[in-house]
Design a protein around this motif. Structure first.
Motif, PDB file in Angstrom:
ATOM      1  N   ARG A 117       8.066  12.424  24.097  1.00 54.86           N
ATOM      2  CA  ARG A 117       8.718  11.349  23.348  1.00 54.86           C
ATOM      3  C   ARG A 117      10.187  11.221  23.745  1.00 54.86           C
ATOM      4  O   ARG A 117      10.720  10.109  23.816  1.00 54.86           O
ATOM      5  N   ARG A 118      10.833  12.338  24.029  1.00 54.10           N
ATOM      6  CA  ARG A 118      12.241  12.316  24.428  1.00 54.10           C
ATOM      7  C   ARG A 118      12.396  11.555  25.756  1.00 54.10           C
ATOM      8  O   ARG A 118      13.331  10.761  25.926  1.00 54.10           O
ATOM      9  N   VAL A 119      11.501  11.807  26.700  1.00 57.21           N
ATOM     10  CA  VAL A 119      11.561  11.103  27.989  1.00 57.21           C
ATOM     11  C   VAL A 119      11.303   9.613  27.779  1.00 57.21           C
ATOM     12  O   VAL A 119      12.001   8.761  28.345  1.00 57.21           O
ATOM     13  N   GLU A 120      10.312   9.292  26.957  1.00 65.02           N
ATOM     14  CA  GLU A 120       9.980   7.887  26.713  1.00 65.02           C
ATOM     15  C   GLU A 120      11.132   7.145  26.041  1.00 65.02           C
ATOM     16  O   GLU A 120      11.368   5.965  26.321  1.00 65.02           O
ATOM     17  N   ARG A 121      11.856   7.831  25.157  1.00 64.76           N
ATOM     18  CA  ARG A 121      13.010   7.200  24.515  1.00 64.76           C
ATOM     19  C   ARG A 121      14.167   7.031  25.496  1.00 64.76           C
ATOM     20  O   ARG A 121      14.890   6.033  25.464  1.00 64.76           O
ATOM     21  N   ALA A 122      14.332   8.006  26.386  1.00 66.98           N
ATOM     22  CA  ALA A 122      15.464   7.984  27.313  1.00 66.98           C
ATOM     23  C   ALA A 122      15.288   6.956  28.423  1.00 66.98           C
ATOM     24  O   ALA A 122      16.279   6.445  28.961  1.00 66.98           O
ATOM     25  N   ILE A 123      14.042   6.651  28.765  1.00 65.48           N
ATOM     26  CA  ILE A 123      13.772   5.741  29.889  1.00 65.48           C
ATOM     27  C   ILE A 123      12.967   4.558  29.352  1.00 65.48           C
ATOM     28  O   ILE A 123      11.747   4.652  29.171  1.00 65.48           O
ATOM     29  N   PRO A 124      13.601   3.437  29.067  1.00 60.87           N
ATOM     30  CA  PRO A 124      12.902   2.282  28.486  1.00 60.87           C
ATOM     31  C   PRO A 124      11.723   1.820  29.348  1.00 60.87           C
ATOM     32  O   PRO A 124      11.789   1.823  30.574  1.00 60.87           O
ATOM     33  N   GLY A 125      10.638   1.442  28.662  1.00 63.91           N
ATOM     34  CA  GLY A 125       9.463   0.948  29.371  1.00 63.91           C
ATOM     35  C   GLY A 125       8.580   2.036  29.936  1.00 63.91           C
ATOM     36  O   GLY A 125       7.755   1.771  30.809  1.00 63.91           O
ATOM     37  N   THR A 126       8.718   3.262  29.423  1.00 64.28           N
ATOM     38  CA  THR A 126       7.971   4.394  29.961  1.00 64.28           C
ATOM     39  C   THR A 126       6.955   4.931  28.948  1.00 64.28           C
ATOM     40  O   THR A 126       7.261   5.054  27.768  1.00 64.28           O
ATOM     41  N   LYS A 127       5.736   5.224  29.437  1.00 63.74           N
ATOM     42  CA  LYS A 127       4.709   5.904  28.652  1.00 63.74           C
ATOM     43  C   LYS A 127       4.156   7.030  29.502  1.00 63.74           C
ATOM     44  O   LYS A 127       3.978   6.874  30.713  1.00 63.74           O
ATOM     45  N   ILE A 128       3.867   8.145  28.873  1.00 68.23           N
ATOM     46  CA  ILE A 128       3.435   9.329  29.617  1.00 68.23           C
ATOM     47  C   ILE A 128       2.158   9.885  29.013  1.00 68.23           C
ATOM     48  O   ILE A 128       2.038  10.021  27.794  1.00 68.23           O
ATOM     49  N   GLN A 129       1.199  10.218  29.886  1.00 63.11           N
ATOM     50  CA  GLN A 129      -0.027  10.897  29.477  1.00 63.11           C
ATOM     51  C   GLN A 129      -0.107  12.222  30.231  1.00 63.11           C
ATOM     52  O   GLN A 129      -0.183  12.231  31.467  1.00 63.11           O
ATOM     53  N   ILE A 130      -0.077  13.323  29.513  1.00 61.74           N
ATOM     54  CA  ILE A 130      -0.195  14.649  30.125  1.00 61.74           C
ATOM     55  C   ILE A 130      -1.677  14.970  30.315  1.00 61.74           C
ATOM     56  O   ILE A 130      -2.462  14.897  29.366  1.00 61.74           O
ATOM     57  N   LEU A 131      -2.063  15.332  31.523  1.00 63.84           N
ATOM     58  CA  LEU A 131      -3.464  15.629  31.831  1.00 63.84           C
ATOM     59  C   LEU A 131      -3.728  17.130  31.963  1.00 63.84           C
ATOM     60  O   LEU A 131      -4.808  17.602  31.623  1.00 63.84           O
ATOM     61  N   ALA A 132      -2.763  17.870  32.504  1.00 66.28           N
ATOM     62  CA  ALA A 132      -2.945  19.316  32.675  1.00 66.28           C
ATOM     63  C   ALA A 132      -2.994  19.997  31.308  1.00 66.28           C
ATOM     64  O   ALA A 132      -2.363  19.541  30.348  1.00 66.28           O
ATOM     65  N   ARG A 133      -3.725  21.082  31.241  1.00 65.06           N
ATOM     66  CA  ARG A 133      -3.878  21.825  29.992  1.00 65.06           C
ATOM     67  C   ARG A 133      -3.305  23.224  30.132  1.00 65.06           C
ATOM     68  O   ARG A 133      -3.570  23.921  31.115  1.00 65.06           O
ATOM     69  N   GLU A 134      -2.526  23.608  29.139  1.00 65.76           N
ATOM     70  CA  GLU A 134      -1.896  24.921  29.167  1.00 65.76           C
ATOM     71  C   GLU A 134      -2.947  26.025  29.106  1.00 65.76           C
ATOM     72  O   GLU A 134      -3.990  25.891  28.458  1.00 65.76           O
ATOM     73  N   ASP A 135      -2.667  27.115  29.844  1.00 63.11           N
ATOM     74  CA  ASP A 135      -3.558  28.283  29.900  1.00 63.11           C
ATOM     75  C   ASP A 135      -4.913  27.948  30.521  1.00 63.11           C
ATOM     76  O   ASP A 135      -5.945  28.530  30.156  1.00 63.11           O
ATOM     77  N   ALA A 136      -4.910  27.001  31.452  1.00 64.62           N
ATOM     78  CA  ALA A 136      -6.131  26.635  32.177  1.00 64.62           C
ATOM     79  C   ALA A 136      -5.812  26.534  33.662  1.00 64.62           C
ATOM     80  O   ALA A 136      -4.663  26.296  34.053  1.00 64.62           O
ATOM     81  N   ASP A 137      -6.822  26.716  34.495  1.00 64.70           N
ATOM     82  CA  ASP A 137      -6.649  26.539  35.935  1.00 64.70           C
ATOM     83  C   ASP A 137      -6.753  25.063  36.286  1.00 64.70           C
ATOM     84  O   ASP A 137      -7.567  24.329  35.717  1.00 64.70           O
ATOM     85  N   LEU A 138      -5.938  24.641  37.242  1.00 61.35           N
ATOM     86  CA  LEU A 138      -6.022  23.251  37.697  1.00 61.35           C
ATOM     87  C   LEU A 138      -7.420  22.938  38.234  1.00 61.35           C
ATOM     88  O   LEU A 138      -7.918  21.825  38.074  1.00 61.35           O
ATOM     89  N   SER A 139      -8.053  23.910  38.853  1.00 58.76           N
ATOM     90  CA  SER A 139      -9.387  23.686  39.419  1.00 58.76           C
ATOM     91  C   SER A 139     -10.440  23.451  38.348  1.00 58.76           C
ATOM     92  O   SER A 139     -11.558  23.017  38.652  1.00 58.76           O
ATOM     93  N   ASP A 140     -10.112  23.723  37.079  1.00 59.79           N
ATOM     94  CA  ASP A 140     -11.046  23.448  35.993  1.00 59.79           C
ATOM     95  C   ASP A 140     -10.986  21.985  35.540  1.00 59.79           C
ATOM     96  O   ASP A 140     -11.837  21.549  34.751  1.00 59.79           O
ATOM     97  N   MET A 141      -9.968  21.256  35.995  1.00 56.59           N
ATOM     98  CA  MET A 141      -9.885  19.843  35.649  1.00 56.59           C
ATOM     99  C   MET A 141     -10.997  19.090  36.370  1.00 56.59           C
ATOM    100  O   MET A 141     -11.241  19.298  37.557  1.00 56.59           O
ATOM    101  N   MET A 142     -11.674  18.207  35.653  1.00 59.40           N
ATOM    102  CA  MET A 142     -12.814  17.513  36.228  1.00 59.40           C
ATOM    103  C   MET A 142     -12.399  16.187  36.847  1.00 59.40           C
ATOM    104  O   MET A 142     -11.400  15.576  36.465  1.00 59.40           O
ATOM    105  N   ASP A 143     -13.200  15.755  37.850  1.00 65.56           N
ATOM    106  CA  ASP A 143     -13.090  14.429  38.447  1.00 65.56           C
ATOM    107  C   ASP A 143     -11.740  14.187  39.115  1.00 65.56           C
ATOM    108  O   ASP A 143     -11.217  13.071  39.135  1.00 65.56           O
ATOM    109  N   GLN A 144     -11.169  15.254  39.695  1.00 66.08           N
ATOM    110  CA  GLN A 144      -9.971  15.099  40.513  1.00 66.08           C
ATOM    111  C   GLN A 144     -10.380  14.701  41.922  1.00 66.08           C
ATOM    112  O   GLN A 144     -11.527  14.870  42.334  1.00 66.08           O
ATOM    113  N   ASP A 145      -9.416  14.147  42.704  1.00 63.16           N
ATOM    114  CA  ASP A 145      -9.770  13.876  44.084  1.00 63.16           C
ATOM    115  C   ASP A 145      -9.881  15.200  44.832  1.00 63.16           C
ATOM    116  O   ASP A 145      -9.638  16.274  44.273  1.00 63.16           O
TER     117      ASP A 145
END
Length: 433
Positions: free
Chosen positions: A364-392
């Protein structure tokens, strides 16, 4: 007057907010049709079970069922025509959808009506130990391989040598069954021509490498008339495989996008696609002044929704809603807050353990600081990146950053600032051990 009821596969808060801004939304009630967890990032896709759950939800609804929309790829894009027919709702026919979604069948049909825009291609069985010999003759190095049905570059590999092919097939053989049986279930519901009758969900396609500046046409067909209402640039990372950002509007020359629109019109009419949205991906090889058709998706692109809203004042969800209700879309281009918009992919190479992701307050701090910005975090804490599904097949996406601005330079500067403010912790020690 009672509100009309539109059911949305996997409806989430992000898309509901956009749907509530479309023209006529005050007269529509939007309902979730199944949860995202039932539809995406699954290890298995039991088509009959998912269809029956959707039917039960629709039958149990106490009011009228007036429309079904979606923005999700397989299996949703191929189930909507089935449900729409059963409930008497507007939709493209399943046969036309599968002609687009079956990557080999799509190329066969393109070769009939727009052959100069398709690369050399061939279908093959990934479990056939002799397949490479034929592909070397029919397609030739370098080439790209992917399953007959996949999405978001999942299980897509660039092949430059026999070693590349054998390495790719190791993973392909381990994972292609995830889509094979579900897609075959859908193919069995229609009649197929002899040239594709034996090419099912367990097969792959090899295609000659095409390239250049990539873009996507967003359009629809209504009562046989094909319309394109937006062109979005797809800009890749230096690895030439992973997307870096989508940017709207396109900066391609008008004559080039007009040629692409003509190709889209010829092909969609040829396959009998009607009363539904689509998006179609192209390359323009500037050096040769050559247009290539990459693929067709039988849906709006969710990735482009926020871009349209920022620049045009409404998302492309409006097109999907109009078509689902049997109305001709009247997409407007004059009410946006920004001149340019981009969807950026914050990526990393190589597997790692995620030790930290930005908190909701940091986002929210980043979105407030930079007008016109929305952020979706996809990575999950305490997980391996290789566990993320449907990556290229080459990178992992940590976050998606949507940005609006006055120019390309403006959104690039905003993205650099946003990416610097977003703090991720990645432990690569485990991988190196």
């Amino acid at each position: 007057m009672a509100k009309r009821n539109v059911f949305v596969f996997g409806l989430n808060d992000f898309n509901l907010r956009m749907l509530e801004q479309v023209r006529g939304a005050e007269d529509i009630e939007f309902h979730r049709l199944l949860d995202e967890s039932e539809l995406v990032e699954r290890k298995q896709y039991p088509i009959e079970q998912i269809l029956e759950h959707a039917r039960e939800r629709l039958r149990a609804f106490p009011g009228s069922v007036d429309g079904i929309i979606h923005y999700i790829d397989f299996p949703v894009s191929t189930m909507v025509p089935i449900l729409a027919r059963e409930f008497g709702l507007p939709s493209a026919p399943l046969s036309a959808v599968l002609r687009c979604e079956h990557k080999y069948w799509a190329r066969v049909e393109q070769a009939k009506v727009v052959p100069e825009y398709a690369p050399p291609f061939a279908a093959f069985d990934p479990f056939d130990d002799d397949a490479l010999r034929r592909l070397e003759d029919e397609v030739g190095y370098p080439f790209w391989v992917k399953p007959i049905k996949s999405f978001s570059s999942y299980l897509g590999f660039r092949i430059g040598s026999p070693a590349d092919f054998h390495e790719a097939m190791t993973r392909m053989r381990a994972e292609i069954s995830r889509f094979a049986a579900p897609f075959d279930n859908l193919l069995e519901r229609i009649d197929r021509p002899p040239e594709v009758a034996d090419i099912g969900g367990g097969h792959c396609i090899a295609e000659g490498i095409i390239g250049g500046r990539q873009c996507t046409l967003e359009g629809y067909v209504h009562d046989g008339a094909v319309h394109v209402y937006g062109v979005i640039d797809s800009i890749r990372h230096a690895n030439r495989s992973s997307f870096g950002r989508y940017q709207y509007p396109s900066s391609l020359p008008r004559r080039v996008t007009d040629e692409m629109k003509a190709v889209a019109t010829r092909f969609m009419r040829h396959v009998g696609y009607d009363n539904a949205p689509f998006n179609m991906e192209f390359f323009w090889d500037r050096r040769r002044d050559k247009v290539w058709l990459l693929e067709i998706n039988t849906r709006i692109s969710e990735s482009h929704c926020d871009l349209f809203e920022k620049v045009d004042g409404t998302s492309n969800q409006e097109v999907a809603v109009d078509l689902a209700l049997g109305r001709e879309p009247r997409f407007r281009h004059d009410a946006g807050e920004f001149r340019v918009a981009g969807k950026f992919f914050l990526r990393t190479y190589g597997d790692a353990r995620v030790t930290r992701v930005p908190s909701a307050e940091e986002v929210r701090r980043v979105e407030r600081a930079i007008p016109g910005t929305k952020i979706q975090i996809l990575a999950r804490e305490d997980a391996d990146l290789s566990d993320m599904m449907d990556q290229d097949s080459y990178t992992f996406c940590l976050a998606q950053v949507f940005i609006g601005g006055d120019s390309q330079r403006d959104i690039l500067a905003k993205y650099r600032r946003a990416s610097e403010m977003l703090s991720f912790g990645l432990d690569t020690v485990r991988e190196a051990a």
